[in-house]
Design an enzyme around this catalytic site. Structure first.
Site, PDB file in Angstrom:
ATOM      1  N   SER A 129      -0.166   3.601   0.024  1.00 25.68           N
ATOM      2  CA  SER A 129      -0.770   4.187   1.531  1.00 25.68           C
ATOM      3  C   SER A 129      -1.583   5.313   1.331  1.00 25.68           C
ATOM      4  CB  SER A 129       0.544   4.455   2.320  1.00 25.68           C
ATOM      5  OG  SER A 129      -0.015   4.577   3.571  1.00 25.68           O
ATOM      6  N   LYS A 183       6.695  -0.527   1.751  1.00 22.24           N
ATOM      7  CA  LYS A 183       5.446  -0.536   2.290  1.00 22.24           C
ATOM      8  C   LYS A 183       5.340  -1.170   3.470  1.00 22.24           C
ATOM      9  CE  LYS A 183       1.428   0.600   2.876  1.00 22.24           C
ATOM     10  NZ  LYS A 183       0.008  -0.313   2.831  1.00 22.24           N
ATOM     11  N   HIS A 186       6.768   0.862   6.332  1.00 25.88           N
ATOM     12  CA  HIS A 186       5.785   2.068   6.427  1.00 25.88           C
ATOM     13  C   HIS A 186       4.724   1.644   7.534  1.00 25.88           C
ATOM     14  CE1 HIS A 186       1.809   3.708   5.527  1.00 25.88           C
ATOM     15  NE2 HIS A 186       2.607   4.914   5.229  1.00 25.88           N
ATOM     16  N   ASN A 187       4.319   0.383   7.250  1.00 29.10           N
ATOM     17  CA  ASN A 187       3.140   0.087   8.136  1.00 29.10           C
ATOM     18  C   ASN A 187       3.584  -0.096   9.578  1.00 29.10           C
ATOM     19  OD1 ASN A 187       1.646   0.087   5.769  1.00 29.10           O
ATOM     20  ND2 ASN A 187       0.425  -1.695   6.137  1.00 29.10           N
ATOM     21  N   GLU A 190       3.955   3.000  11.130  1.00 29.06           N
ATOM     22  CA  GLU A 190       2.417   3.119  11.516  1.00 29.06           C
ATOM     23  C   GLU A 190       2.105   2.601  12.603  1.00 29.06           C
ATOM     24  OE1 GLU A 190      -0.080   2.874   8.068  1.00 29.06           O
ATOM     25  OE2 GLU A 190      -1.421   1.529   9.215  1.00 29.06           O
TER      26      GLU A 190
HETATM   27  P1  NBP Z   1      -9.548  -6.609   0.281  1.00 25.21           P
HETATM   28  O1  NBP Z   1      -8.378  -6.771   0.874  1.00 25.21           O
HETATM   29  O2  NBP Z   1     -10.918  -6.645   1.041  1.00 25.21           O
HETATM   30  O3  NBP Z   1      -9.821  -7.527  -1.038  1.00 25.21           O
HETATM   31  C1  NBP Z   1     -11.090  -7.694  -1.606  1.00 25.21           C
HETATM   32  C2  NBP Z   1     -10.990  -7.900  -3.122  1.00 25.21           C
HETATM   33  O4  NBP Z   1     -10.014  -9.237  -3.249  1.00 25.21           O
HETATM   34  C3  NBP Z   1     -12.190  -8.323  -3.670  1.00 25.21           C
HETATM   35  O5  NBP Z   1     -12.344  -7.544  -5.025  1.00 25.21           O
HETATM   36  C4  NBP Z   1     -12.415  -9.665  -3.705  1.00 25.21           C
HETATM   37  O6  NBP Z   1     -13.241 -10.067  -4.750  1.00 25.21           O
HETATM   38  C5  NBP Z   1     -10.951 -10.241  -4.097  1.00 25.21           C
HETATM   39  N1  NBP Z   1     -10.697 -11.518  -3.948  1.00 25.21           N
HETATM   40  C6  NBP Z   1     -10.501 -12.242  -2.901  1.00 25.21           C
HETATM   41 BR1  NBP Z   1     -11.011 -11.734  -1.276  1.00 25.21          BR
HETATM   42  N2  NBP Z   1     -10.025 -13.299  -3.027  1.00 25.21           N
HETATM   43  C7  NBP Z   1     -10.035 -13.630  -4.342  1.00 25.21           C
HETATM   44  C8  NBP Z   1      -9.787 -14.413  -5.193  1.00 25.21           C
HETATM   45  N3  NBP Z   1      -9.466 -15.871  -4.813  1.00 25.21           N
HETATM   46  N4  NBP Z   1      -9.853 -14.464  -6.622  1.00 25.21           N
HETATM   47  C9  NBP Z   1     -10.067 -13.198  -7.156  1.00 25.21           C
HETATM   48  N5  NBP Z   1     -10.255 -11.995  -6.144  1.00 25.21           N
HETATM   49  C10 NBP Z   1     -10.491 -12.121  -5.029  1.00 25.21           C
HETATM   50  O7  NBP Z   1      -9.655  -5.352  -0.654  1.00 25.21           O
HETATM   51  P2  NBP Z   1      -9.055  -3.636  -0.238  1.00 25.21           P
HETATM   52  O8  NBP Z   1      -9.474  -3.242   1.181  1.00 25.21           O
HETATM   53  O9  NBP Z   1      -9.648  -3.067  -1.308  1.00 25.21           O
HETATM   54  O10 NBP Z   1      -7.597  -3.843  -0.401  1.00 25.21           O
HETATM   55  C11 NBP Z   1      -7.036  -4.434  -1.527  1.00 25.21           C
HETATM   56  C12 NBP Z   1      -5.356  -4.493  -1.167  1.00 25.21           C
HETATM   57  O11 NBP Z   1      -5.039  -3.274  -0.847  1.00 25.21           O
HETATM   58  C13 NBP Z   1      -5.109  -5.500   0.013  1.00 25.21           C
HETATM   59  O12 NBP Z   1      -3.834  -6.082  -0.292  1.00 25.21           O
HETATM   60  C14 NBP Z   1      -4.767  -4.536   0.947  1.00 25.21           C
HETATM   61  O13 NBP Z   1      -4.162  -4.943   2.054  1.00 25.21           O
HETATM   62  C15 NBP Z   1      -4.313  -3.350   0.422  1.00 25.21           C
HETATM   63  N6  NBP Z   1      -4.363  -1.920   1.167  1.00 25.21           N
HETATM   64  C16 NBP Z   1      -5.744  -1.717   1.665  1.00 25.21           C
HETATM   65  C17 NBP Z   1      -5.859  -0.502   2.387  1.00 25.21           C
HETATM   66  C18 NBP Z   1      -7.116  -0.072   2.900  1.00 25.21           C
HETATM   67  O14 NBP Z   1      -7.227   1.065   3.528  1.00 25.21           O
HETATM   68  N7  NBP Z   1      -8.040  -0.979   2.730  1.00 25.21           N
HETATM   69  C19 NBP Z   1      -4.690   0.536   2.074  1.00 25.21           C
HETATM   70  C20 NBP Z   1      -3.566   0.145   1.587  1.00 25.21           C
HETATM   71  C21 NBP Z   1      -3.390  -1.188   0.948  1.00 25.21           C
HETATM   72  P3  NBP Z   1     -14.823 -10.419  -4.660  1.00 25.21           P
HETATM   73  O15 NBP Z   1     -15.643  -9.253  -4.331  1.00 25.21           O
HETATM   74  O16 NBP Z   1     -15.146 -11.272  -5.653  1.00 25.21           O
HETATM   75  O17 NBP Z   1     -14.770 -11.179  -3.187  1.00 25.21           O
END
Ligand code: NBP
Length: 472
Positions: A129, A183, A186-187, A190
């Site tokens: 988080s 987690k 936590h959400n 949130e």
């Molecule tokens: P996203 O949740 O938007 O995921 C994008 C990533 O997943 C890209 O690298 C994409 O690759 C990859 N991907 C997908 Br979509 N389908 C795929 C597949 N079939 N095979 C391989 N790779 C694949 O990214 P994020 O916002 O950085 O979050 C990552 C994780 O962290 C998520 O679970 C999210 O819930 C969690 N999280 C996010 C936050 C936040 O603030 N954003 C905070 C805390 C936790 P590509 O580039 O090839 O499409």
């Protein structure tokens, strides 16, 4: 070369920022992303001196990692994690460690762990988080899974985590899916805190008719006191933000429909399955759902009657500010109380053996629900005889006693003005329900027995009873 200390699969917002954070702490990282162009773009943006290298095939990615390999997945939760595990499993060896840093559902984490354990590969569900800035400069990390696998990644996680009072905001929480479960909760908390803040904003905007910027300055002031927290702080900034050249605060131009990715809903669903009341967490999920019904709401707004609109702002703004601060604080306490109560039951049900003081401790910084209250919560659960519910800890008994009159005044005013306050109101109902030695469930028992012969229990005799309710 096969010497990277960790590999990161997934270069979206979170992955990229974590890579930079890990590299800044001196650990060598190899990165990989499904779409090659994203990897190339990322590598172009980074300083060549950072210990980061890129792989463009999975084989290359895995071969660059020192053994036992440590692979952190930062891909979308759900099907993407499943697909990636499918690809990686044949390339990994016994003793390698996979960490899933996404918001995976805890039941999926259990399945993935079981699947990889069959090959001797350890799986850690790692709740993260703090959003983009947290990932870059210090998130709160919630790992769960095999403890020996945690020991192998502990130095990296401790180095990149946020700090609270000199301690890293990371700790092994328990086996299996403990990290992802914590987690998820936590959400859920949130969601509740965000909704409560939005309700206070609504009361000040619709009720007191104050402009966004003035409301923002109130949040700024509140953040200097007992409400000090990340969410109150950013709300102060948000409400005072204007785009360059704009005559209006940006908030007034943002559509009133909130999206969600599921973690709040999962928290409510699991709480219902476990029979643990989390009404304020659920109210926040429901409020987001209702917000999405925009066309229906617009039509209903022309049909359904409410009280007469407020014609002028309340005279005593200072008093209003104090009351709202008290109501928001009390609601925050109830949201935490419900979340920790759920964790307590889940810990017993799923054998996580969670230490709630540790959970509070790692939420004190880095994460979205960080607040000054969490230190008092940590102390409460670290005491020799922690209460079943946060509400009954002496510190919180006093805190709520001092604020409950103002809290009631706020909810009453909201009802009179016709401004919905599902979070503030449900938290108050939770407080009143929890402090009621006698609730009207006697009547519920009687009704169930009347129409379904479900039997009832009595106060004056042990056993199950059935009445012939319709006997003359
Ligand atoms: P996203 O949740 O938007 O995921 C994008 C990533 O997943 C890209 O690298 C994409 O690759 C990859 N991907 C997908 Br979509 N389908 C795929 C597949 N079939 N095979 C391989 N790779 C694949 O990214 P994020 O916002 O950085 O979050 C990552 C994780 O962290 C998520 O679970 C999210 O819930 C969690 N999280 C996010 C936050 C936040 O603030 N954003 C905070 C805390 C936790 P590509 O580039 O090839 O499409």
């Amino acid at each position: 070369m096969s010497n990277s200390q960790i590999g990161i699969y997934g270069l979206a917002v979170m992955g990229q920022n974590l890579v930079l954070n890990i590299a800044d702490q001196g650990f060598a990282v190899t990165v990989y992303n499904r779409t090659e162009s994203k990897t190339r773009q990322f590598m172009e943006t980074i300083n060549a001196e950072k210990p980061i290298d890129a792989a463009y095939t999975l084989e290359e990615f895995i071969n660059r990692l020192a053994k036992p390999r440590r692979v952190l997945l930062m891909v979308k939760a759900g099907k993407a994690v499943e697909a990636v595990i499918e690809q990686l499993a044949p390339l990994l060896e016994a003793d390698d460690i996979v960490l899933d840093g996404g918001n995976s559902h805890y039941k999926q984490t259990e399945q993935h762990a079981e699947r990889l354990a069959a090959h001797g590969i350890a799986y850690l569900g790692l709740g993260i988080s703090g959003g983009e800035a947290g990932a870059r400069h210090g998130p709160s990390l919630m790992p769960g899974g095999p403890p020996e696998a945690y020991s192998a990644v502990q130095p990296i996680l401790e180095a990149i985590a946020a700090e609270a009072q000199g301690e890293p905001c990371v700790a092994w929480l328990g086996p299996g899916s403990a990290g992802h479960y914590v987690k998820m909760v936590h959400n859920g908390i949130e969601y509740a805190m965000m909704q409560a803040i939005a309700e206070v904003y609504d009361l000040l905007k619709r009720g007191a008719q104050l402009p966004a910027e003035q409301i923002g300055s109130w949040f700024e002031q509140w953040n200097q006191g007992v409400l000090a927290s990340f969410l109150v702080e950013i709300t102060g900034h948000i409400l005072q933000y204007r785009e360059a050249g704009s005559s209006q605060p940006l908030i007034d131009l943002i559509a009133d429909r909130a999206k969600q990715k599921g973690t709040g809903k999962w928290t409510s669903q699991d709480a219902l399955d476990l029979g643990v009341p989390v009404p304020t967490l659920s109210a926040a999920v429901e409020a987001r759902l209702l917000s999405a019904f925009k066309p229906e709401r617009k039509r209903a707004a022309t049909l359904l009657q409410g009280p007469a609109p407020v014609s002028h702002p309340p005279a005593d703004l200072k008093r209003l500010a104090q009351n709202l601060e008290d109501a928001l604080l009390a609601t925050f306490v109830c949201a935490y109380a419900q979340g920790f109560s759920l964790l307590r039951f889940a810990s017993a049900e799923y054998d996580y053996n969670l230490n709630l003081a540790t959970v509070a401790s790692i939420w004190r910084n880095g994460c979205i629900i960080r607040s000054d209250l969490l230190e008092a919560i940590r102390q409460t659960f670290a005491s020799p005889h922690p209460p079943a519910n946060l509400l009954t800890a002496p510190y919180f008994v006093r805190l709520l006693a001092d604020r409950q009159v103002a809290w009631r005044a706020v909810v009453q005013q909201a009802v009179q003005m016709g401004v919905p306050t599902p979070a503030l109101g449900s938290a108050l109902a939770y407080y009143d329900g929890y402090r009621s030695a006698r609730l009207p469930a006697n009547l519920i028992q009687a009704q169930r027995d009347y129409f379904g012969a479900h039997t009832y229990e009595r106060l004056n005799e042990i056993g199950q009873f059935h009445a012939d309710w319709q006997a003359k």
